[in-house]
Design a protein around this motif. Structure first.
Motif, PDB file in Angstrom:
ATOM      1  N   SER A 166       0.841   6.243   4.203  1.00 56.95           N
ATOM      2  CA  SER A 166      -0.394   5.450   4.260  1.00 56.95           C
ATOM      3  C   SER A 166      -0.094   3.968   4.069  1.00 56.95           C
ATOM      4  N   LEU A 169       1.569   2.540   7.140  1.00 59.57           N
ATOM      5  CA  LEU A 169       0.588   2.298   8.184  1.00 59.57           C
ATOM      6  C   LEU A 169      -0.156   0.987   7.920  1.00 59.57           C
ATOM      7  N   ASN A 173      -0.670  -3.295  10.121  1.00 60.90           N
ATOM      8  CA  ASN A 173      -1.967  -3.728  10.643  1.00 60.90           C
ATOM      9  C   ASN A 173      -1.919  -5.094  11.320  1.00 60.90           C
ATOM     10  N   ALA A 185      -4.880   5.928  11.524  1.00 61.36           N
ATOM     11  CA  ALA A 185      -5.302   6.345  10.184  1.00 61.36           C
ATOM     12  C   ALA A 185      -6.073   7.655  10.234  1.00 61.36           C
ATOM     13  N   LEU A 209      -5.455   6.194   1.009  1.00 64.81           N
ATOM     14  CA  LEU A 209      -5.469   5.816   2.422  1.00 64.81           C
ATOM     15  C   LEU A 209      -6.710   5.009   2.759  1.00 64.81           C
ATOM     16  N   ARG A 210      -7.862   5.455   2.312  1.00 66.18           N
ATOM     17  CA  ARG A 210      -9.127   4.809   2.658  1.00 66.18           C
ATOM     18  C   ARG A 210      -9.198   3.386   2.127  1.00 66.18           C
ATOM     19  N   LEU A 213      -6.094   0.584   3.432  1.00 71.72           N
ATOM     20  CA  LEU A 213      -6.189   0.013   4.770  1.00 71.72           C
ATOM     21  C   LEU A 213      -7.078  -1.226   4.774  1.00 71.72           C
TER      22      LEU A 213
END
Length: 305
Positions: A166, A169, A173, A185, A209-210, A213
């Motif tokens: 996560s 990732l 961005n 995602a 993760l939520r 990001l």
């Protein structure tokens, strides 16, 4: 950075057994995981008071007391630092941590530096100093998130591996637009639900993760929240960001019309923010993270019941 700091600290505590298993495949034989862990953050702050350490801003640091199964030591100390920016003085700072911790506890220490930055050339692994025949060499465990292979992380059933994926990732961005980041995602969230993990661990990683990001468009945040809610089949009417931007506006405007004053709009907005903060608090989110998201004070959130 503040939000990432809070998220990493919470994740390290939530997944510390998985952290140990991730770096030590034989962790269950080395450590008595059933005894749990003791987080010595306050003690670490005493060793590095802000006024004495302003030259070395910290990102995330944890000192954890871990009980062992082997050897003569009943417990050892694990120092973890998550570094999210380039700091040319980082290795010396790690050495300072080591000798101050050793001086206070006189226990075996192992240290980990997790680099969560996007600078591929920044990867200090040791501190060395020599003068007139006296030499110090201090090496520590390192892990550069951006250098890790997605395939290996995706193949793992370890929750910490999914948290690392996560974070990796999120580091990409700058190279992706919001839609590309959303698609990747969402696919990661889908794979997470197929892993052989407890529901509680899945929930912890999903939260990481939520919130880790970063979408440029706030509407994409709301969309991601909604899609994750549908994916996990949880009852939710709208995402956090949409709740803040939409419901607060509607309730505030409605109250403002009833009262005939602009103050009503602000009052309705604050009430909605408090309701959101209360739901987030009940879900177990850290109050500092809630304050960062909603704009309410920590003191105000702690009083919510």
């Amino acid at each position: 950075m503040k939000r990432n700091d809070i998220l990493w600290k919470a994740t390290l505590e939530d997944l510390f057994d998985d952290f140990l298993r991730f770096f030590y495949p034989e962790a269950d034989e080395l450590f008595d995981l059933n005894k749990g862990f003791e987080y010595l953050d306050k003690e670490l702050d005493q060793l590095f008071p802000p006024e004495a350490d302003n030259y070395a801003p910290r990102y995330v640091d944890k000192l954890v007391k871990v009980f062992t199964k082997t050897g003569n030591e009943e417990w050892i100390l694990i120092h973890v630092e998550v570094q999210g920016y380039t700091d040319q003085d980082f290795a010396r700072r790690m050495f300072q941590y080591y000798y101050r911790i050793l001086d206070k506890y006189n226990k075996p220490i192992t240290a980990f530096a997790i680099f969560a930055d996007s600078n591929k050339s920044f990867h200090p692994k040791y501190y060395e100093r020599e003068f007139l025949g006296t030499r110090v060499y201090y090496a520590f465990n390192t892990y550069k998130i951006i250098d890790q292979a997605d395939e290996e992380l995706e193949a793992s059933n370890n929750p910490f591996a999914m948290a690392v994926l996560s974070a990796k990732l999120a580091l990409s961005n700058s190279k992706l637009d919001d839609q590309q980041l959303f698609d990747l995602a969402y696919n990661l969230a889908r794979r997470l639900l197929t892993k052989q993990m407890s529901k509680e661990k899945i929930r912890k990683v999903m939260s990481f993760l939520r919130y880790y990001l970063h979408f440029e468009n706030p509407q994409m945040i709301a969309k991601f929240e909604q899609e994750i809610a549908i994916l996990t089949e949880r009852k939710i009417t709208m995402g956090i960001e949409e709740f803040l931007l939409d419901r607060a506006e509607k309730k505030g405007i409605e109250k403002g019309r009833e009262e005939g004053r602009e103050e009503g709009i602000e009052k309705g907005r604050v009430e909605s923010l408090r309701a959101t903060a209360f739901k987030m608090k009940k879900s177990g989110l850290d109050v500092n993270l809630i304050a960062d998201i909603t704009g309410l004070s920590v003191e105000e959130i702690e009083k919510l019941s």
